[in-house]
Design an enzyme around this catalytic site. Structure first.
Site, PDB file in Angstrom:
ATOM      1  N   LYS A  40      87.811 -30.318  78.310  1.00  0.00           N
ATOM      2  CA  LYS A  40      86.462 -30.201  77.742  1.00  0.00           C
ATOM      3  C   LYS A  40      85.926 -28.781  77.945  1.00  0.00           C
ATOM      4  O   LYS A  40      85.446 -28.156  77.020  1.00  0.00           O
ATOM      5  CB  LYS A  40      85.556 -31.248  78.399  1.00  0.00           C
ATOM      6  CG  LYS A  40      84.139 -31.242  77.912  1.00  0.00           C
ATOM      7  CD  LYS A  40      83.355 -32.391  78.523  1.00  0.00           C
ATOM      8  CE  LYS A  40      81.872 -32.219  78.265  1.00  0.00           C
ATOM      9  NZ  LYS A  40      81.079 -33.303  78.862  1.00  0.00           N
ATOM     10  N   GLU A  43      93.738 -26.395  87.208  1.00  0.00           N
ATOM     11  CA  GLU A  43      95.011 -27.126  87.151  1.00  0.00           C
ATOM     12  C   GLU A  43      95.564 -27.132  85.727  1.00  0.00           C
ATOM     13  O   GLU A  43      96.755 -26.878  85.493  1.00  0.00           O
ATOM     14  CB  GLU A  43      94.823 -28.579  87.618  1.00  0.00           C
ATOM     15  CG  GLU A  43      94.453 -28.739  89.080  1.00  0.00           C
ATOM     16  CD  GLU A  43      92.947 -28.714  89.331  1.00  0.00           C
ATOM     17  OE1 GLU A  43      92.196 -28.100  88.524  1.00  0.00           O
ATOM     18  OE2 GLU A  43      92.510 -29.291  90.330  1.00  0.00           O
ATOM     19  N   GLY A  98      83.493 -36.551  80.460  1.00  0.00           N
ATOM     20  CA  GLY A  98      84.959 -36.516  80.581  1.00  0.00           C
ATOM     21  C   GLY A  98      85.576 -37.901  80.715  1.00  0.00           C
ATOM     22  O   GLY A  98      86.523 -38.256  80.007  1.00  0.00           O
ATOM     23  N   ARG A  99      85.034 -38.714  81.621  1.00  0.00           N
ATOM     24  CA  ARG A  99      85.639 -40.028  81.868  1.00  0.00           C
ATOM     25  C   ARG A  99      85.308 -41.033  80.767  1.00  0.00           C
ATOM     26  O   ARG A  99      85.789 -42.166  80.801  1.00  0.00           O
ATOM     27  CB  ARG A  99      85.225 -40.552  83.250  1.00  0.00           C
ATOM     28  CG  ARG A  99      83.736 -40.580  83.507  1.00  0.00           C
ATOM     29  CD  ARG A  99      83.441 -40.778  84.993  1.00  0.00           C
ATOM     30  NE  ARG A  99      82.032 -40.667  85.322  1.00  0.00           N
ATOM     31  CZ  ARG A  99      81.393 -39.512  85.539  1.00  0.00           C
ATOM     32  NH1 ARG A  99      82.024 -38.357  85.401  1.00  0.00           N
ATOM     33  NH2 ARG A  99      80.103 -39.496  85.862  1.00  0.00           N
ATOM     34  N   GLU A 147      83.381 -42.181  90.064  1.00  0.00           N
ATOM     35  CA  GLU A 147      82.778 -40.893  89.722  1.00  0.00           C
ATOM     36  C   GLU A 147      81.381 -41.107  89.138  1.00  0.00           C
ATOM     37  O   GLU A 147      80.524 -40.240  89.222  1.00  0.00           O
ATOM     38  CB  GLU A 147      83.667 -40.117  88.743  1.00  0.00           C
ATOM     39  CG  GLU A 147      83.575 -38.609  88.930  1.00  0.00           C
ATOM     40  CD  GLU A 147      84.530 -37.819  88.073  1.00  0.00           C
ATOM     41  OE1 GLU A 147      84.854 -38.254  86.953  1.00  0.00           O
ATOM     42  OE2 GLU A 147      84.953 -36.733  88.505  1.00  0.00           O
ATOM     43  N   HIS A 195     103.081 -58.776  96.491  1.00  0.00           N
ATOM     44  CA  HIS A 195     104.165 -58.556  97.455  1.00  0.00           C
ATOM     45  C   HIS A 195     103.850 -57.386  98.378  1.00  0.00           C
ATOM     46  O   HIS A 195     104.750 -56.833  99.005  1.00  0.00           O
ATOM     47  CB  HIS A 195     105.480 -58.314  96.701  1.00  0.00           C
ATOM     48  CG  HIS A 195     105.912 -59.518  95.923  1.00  0.00           C
ATOM     49  ND1 HIS A 195     106.771 -60.466  96.438  1.00  0.00           N
ATOM     50  CD2 HIS A 195     105.537 -59.962  94.703  1.00  0.00           C
ATOM     51  CE1 HIS A 195     106.939 -61.427  95.537  1.00  0.00           C
ATOM     52  NE2 HIS A 195     106.189 -61.154  94.475  1.00  0.00           N
ATOM     53  N   LYS A 253      86.188 -27.687  94.585  1.00  0.00           N
ATOM     54  CA  LYS A 253      86.697 -26.738  93.571  1.00  0.00           C
ATOM     55  C   LYS A 253      86.317 -25.321  93.963  1.00  0.00           C
ATOM     56  O   LYS A 253      87.117 -24.399  93.893  1.00  0.00           O
ATOM     57  CB  LYS A 253      86.029 -27.010  92.205  1.00  0.00           C
ATOM     58  CG  LYS A 253      86.618 -28.104  91.390  1.00  0.00           C
ATOM     59  CD  LYS A 253      86.073 -27.967  89.962  1.00  0.00           C
ATOM     60  CE  LYS A 253      85.886 -29.312  89.308  1.00  0.00           C
ATOM     61  NZ  LYS A 253      85.122 -29.261  88.065  1.00  0.00           N
TER      62      LYS A 253
END
Ligand code: G6Q
Length: 541
Positions: free
Chosen positions: A204, A210, A264-265, A350, A381, A509
């Site tokens: 965005k 990263e 973003g999410r 978030e 399990h 960050k």
């Protein structure tokens, strides 16, 4: 506003302590119709919430709380484009991305629908060219592999949907690279041919370290094989920041935009969903949008007592704020939903992992719980031991799509049986008498039985929801995701939060930037003694 100051909250607190609901086992014994009573269905999803520690009174009080917290007007404000993301002065309009009609959605007086449709048409046209083989790589070959480079909201949504809808995929193969650890990229590229690989740089802001680091290395890999001129055939960008896309060296003719009112999410519905369109085609993506739009419509119009997102949210509030649960498990029983827990973890944590309300006041009540999970069969399990017999009571959402293309019938029955068995076991538990009778029937010695009873007893009375989808299709997945988006919205509204900012990710960050400078040899900035010691150690290696 502080929800604990409402009379509905006070009554709920009083209800939880002075009329604690009977154990779930007893509630089912008292009311054989309980399962029919506490269930709702909409948009191809059945929500069975009968295994919660609630009565009709609990629900009515929870609906009163929603009214007291002005849920209806908050909902209207979101859909109508008010700047409800108050700390960033932004509207929150992921719902506009999937709206089906032509009723204008206004932001600052401008209808956003024409721009949405224009970008989507370009996205679809590009995807069709790649899928048909008309879009060629630098050596004239068709694209067979696509790598989406992005992180957080620019990765989790498209990745989760591409995995969930794999049985519908008929486009190029999809890979997703998010981690700045080079091995993620290196291992992904190992088996790929640069002449047939397309990269989507999804960011965005187009400033995420990263993503840009991975994109630069991917670019170098491509250029080594096809030269600089290959970039235009092999790199496209999805972003709101044309200037940065251009600076990076991607022609903005190969950029698909979106807008700052898409968080973003919440962005998989925008051009961030390009990888989904490439994988399942425009018609499949349209179905995904239509499913979400149907849930939007349900959320806006259904009465509270029939409203799936509202019910799911209020049960969560009941469990967190009145019964003291600090965590929530997501257990999908379809393997292709294996990234759903990670997606919901971001969506929920978030959005509602906040300790200050939208009005700036510190909260004095619990807000968003820890969200975690794994595909249910695998979890059984592993960590389900703690769910059944641990000291914490952790509510579970069991999610199962009953039909999926390519299923083998014999597996399907086992899949259903396991899902239903786990919620039954959590609810009913197993008493000492039951354990004793079972062991006696097997002829086990009395002394051994008495020694093992405490270990083999299950307390039960542990709440869960079961969400059954008729099928796992693009449409029903769209509805399921919108259901959880609105659940998070309802909880945020009641807790008085701004669910659409994420200041909590900024500090780390900021510090990483300085530490990277130090690793590159700078003498400033200085850090605390612990960080300095760790820095010195890493430099010595
Ligand atoms: C989501 C968050 C966050 C964001 C990533 C990637 O709501 O804001 O997860 O999506 O930090 O950001 P960019 O898309 O700007 O690279």
């Amino acid at each position: 506003m502080n929800p604990t100051r409402t009379s509905a909250w006070t009554r709920l607190a009083e209800h939880a302590t002075s009329h604690p609901p009977a154990a779930l086992r007893e509630l089912f014994a008292q009311d054989p119709q309980r399962a029919c009573h506490f269930r709702q269905e909409a948009c191809g999803i059945l929500l069975d919430y009968s295994k919660n520690r609630i009565s009709d009174t609990t629900l009515h009080l929870l609906f009163d709380l929603a009214d007291a917290c002005d849920l209806r007007s908050h909902t209207r404000a979101m859909f109508e484009g008010d700047a409800i993301n108050s700390t960033e002065h932004r509207a929150v309009l992921h719902t506009a991305l999937r709206t089906q009609g032509d009723v204008p959605v206004l932001v600052d007086g401008h209808d956003v629908l024409p721009a949405i449709r224009e970008v989507r048409a370009r996205t679809y046209a590009f995807a069709e060219r790649v899928r048909s083989g008309d879009w060629k790589g630098f050596s004239g070959e068709r694209i067979t592999d696509v790598v989406n480079i992005g992180i957080g909201g620019s990765d989790l949504g498209p990745l989760m949907v591409c995995e969930a809808l794999k049985p519908y995929a008929d486009g190029p193969r999809m890979d997703f690279v998010s981690n700045v650890d080079s091995l993620h990229l290196v291992q992904t590229l190992k088996d790929l041919d640069p002449a047939r690989t397309l990269f989507i740089v999804a960011s965005k802001t187009f400033t995420t370290v990263e993503t840009l680091t991975n994109a630069r290395s991917a670019r170098a890999w491509l250029v080594a094989a096809g030269g600089e001129t290959a970039v235009a055939r092999h790199f496209v960008a999805v972003s709101t920041n044309a200037a940065k896309v251009n600076d990076f060296g991607i022609d903005t003719a190969n950029m698909f935009g979106f807008w700052d009112w898409v968080g973003g999410r919440y962005s998989l519905w925008s051009s961030i969903g390009l990888s989904i369109v490439l994988a399942i085609g425009p018609a499949g993506f349209d179905e995904l949008l239509a499913g979400a739009a149907a849930m939007d419509q349900h959320f806006r119009t259904a009465p509270l007592a029939e409203n799936l997102p509202v019910i799911l949210a209020l049960l969560g509030i009941w469990n967190v704020n009145f019964l003291g649960s600090a965590s929530q498990v997501i257990a999908p029983y379809n393997q292709t939903l294996h990234r759903l827990p990670a997606f919901l973890q971001q969506l929920d944590m978030e959005s509602n992992g906040k300790r200050v309300r939208a009005d700036g006041e510190a909260v004095d009540y619990a807000t968003g719980p820890v969200i975690w999970g794994e595909p249910g069969t695998n979890g059984q399990h592993a960590f389900f031991q703690l769910l059944h017999q641990g000291t914490a009571v952790i509510p579970v959402d069991f999610i199962l799509a009953l039909r999926q293309p390519g299923q083998i019938e014999a597996h399907r029955t086992s899949q259903i049986a396991n899902c239903l068995a786990q919620s039954a076991a959590l609810m009913q538990g197993k008493t000492a008498e039951e354990v004793r009778a079972e062991m006696q029937a097997k002829g086990i010695a009395a002394e051994e039985i008495e020694a093992l009873i405490p270990h083999r007893t299950f307390p039960g009375n542990r709440p869960s929801n079961t969400l059954l989808l008729d099928e796992l299709s693009p449409r029903s997945l769209g509805a399921l995701l919108a259901l959880y988006e609105h659940k998070v919205f309802v909880q945020g509204s009641i807790w008085g939060l701004n669910s659409f900012d994420q200041w909590g990710v900024e500090l780390g960050k900021q510090l990483a930037t300085g530490i990277e400078q130090r690793l590159a040899g700078a003498s400033e900035p200085a850090y605390d003694a612990s960080t300095e010691a760790l820095l010195a150690y890493t430099r010595s290696k």
